[in-house]
Design a protein around this motif. Structure first.
Motif, PDB file in Angstrom:
ATOM      1  N   GLU A   1       0.832  -1.218  -0.024  1.00  0.00           N
ATOM      2  CA  GLU A   1       0.007  -0.017  -0.177  1.00  0.00           C
ATOM      3  C   GLU A   1       0.862   1.163   0.086  1.00  0.00           C
ATOM      4  O   GLU A   1       0.491   2.239  -0.463  1.00  0.00           O
TER       5      GLU A   1
ATOM      6  N   HIS B   1      -5.572   1.973  -0.424  1.00  0.00           N
ATOM      7  CA  HIS B   1      -6.308   0.721   0.308  1.00  0.00           C
ATOM      8  C   HIS B   1      -7.181   0.079  -0.436  1.00  0.00           C
ATOM      9  O   HIS B   1      -7.736  -0.955  -0.440  1.00  0.00           O
TER      10      HIS B   1
ATOM     11  N   ASP C   1     -11.330  -1.523   2.782  1.00  0.00           N
ATOM     12  CA  ASP C   1     -10.532  -3.114   2.736  1.00  0.00           C
ATOM     13  C   ASP C   1     -10.403  -3.339   1.270  1.00  0.00           C
ATOM     14  O   ASP C   1      -9.517  -4.339   0.826  1.00  0.00           O
TER      15      ASP C   1
END
Length: 276
Positions: free
Chosen positions: A104, A132, A175
């Protein structure tokens, strides 16, 4: 020279590419993306050629006769997301290297660089919100950043809260899960045995088997939401916890204050898709 496996139509095309190498002082490189798409009929010539090319010789079929032609030394690199489609002999001709997903932090750096290159200033936390939701894929980070540069004027500062709202419109949560991902997790959770086979899963959710295996399962496995056992696809503890959290509030249509922004985002995305 870089080519894509799906664009190679016959053996002669590969022959012309290989014989076009003419550098002596710099390395000659042939990169074949999606090499599995060559198909067994085109992989066979490569299996024959590669060992012969180690001797700097290439045998071309001319009117039924094999004619040796000297070629320059070169390195052949093949990239594939499905090595199972390669023949065994083909796999043995290459030294396999498995690439990792982007972190990330790396994706955030890519997103930030793309925004700044287009004179859009990401506030603290903006780039990581994009990361993300980029599923470990730089192309997605660039795509999402490109959409933002078409919504915000040069010199604008993009706050992370606005990015979260924009992704809520696309139904992508923090998520990185899409609506389809959440449906997959919910279906597995609701199964009586706690595990689902590949065929029943794809049939129930109307997913193409190959599409599921390429687009959804690798990400869900990588993020630790599901696992594959002898019983089928099962949720991990992390997957169960994700189901227990339910749908994030921003995914539940609580976007009335951003209706105009939602419409602009949707129209901009359509325009970008049409262009790219």
């Amino acid at each position: 020279k870089a080519i894509t496996g799906v664009t190679v139509k016959n053996e002669d095309e590969l022959y012309k590419i290989i014989c076009a190498f003419n550098y002596d002082d710099v390395p000659n490189l042939l990169f074949i993306d999606e090499i599995h798409a060559l198909g067994a009929s085109y992989q066979l010539p490569l299996e024959i050629w590669l060992p012969l090319l180690e001797q700097n010789l290439f045998y071309h079929n001319i009117r039924g006769l094999l004619s040796p032609i000297e070629v320059k030394p070169f390195t052949c690199i093949g990239a594939t997301t499905d090595p199972g489609l390669l023949t065994e002999a083909m796999r043995q001709r290459f030294w396999p290297i498995k690439l990792r997903w982007y972190t990330e932090e790396e994706l955030a750096e890519i997103a930030s660089s793309h925004l700044e290159a287009n004179a859009v200033i990401p506030a603290d936390g903006t780039a990581i919100e994009i990361a993300h939701r980029s599923r470990g894929i730089p192309r997605l980070a660039v795509r999402f950043s490109r959409l933002l540069t078409r919504i915000y004027k040069p010199g604008s500062i993009v706050e992370p809260e606005e990015v979260v709202k924009l992704f809520a419109i696309k139904k992508i949560d923090g998520d990185g899960l899409t609506e389809e991902d959440r449906e997959i997790l919910a279906f597995i959770a609701d199964s009586r045995k706690g595990a689902v086979g590949l065929a029943p899963l794809c049939s129930a959710l109307r997913l193409d088997k190959q599409g599921y295996l390429e687009m959804y399962e690798p990400f869900l496995l990588w993020k630790g939401f599901i696992t594959i056992t002898s019983r089928g696809r099962e949720l991990t503890d992390k997957g169960l916890a994700r189901i227990d959290r339910g749908t994030p509030p921003l995914m539940q249509g609580q976007m009335s204050a951003s209706g105009g922004l939602a419409q602009e985002f949707s129209l901009t995305e359509k325009a970008v898709k049409a262009k790219y």
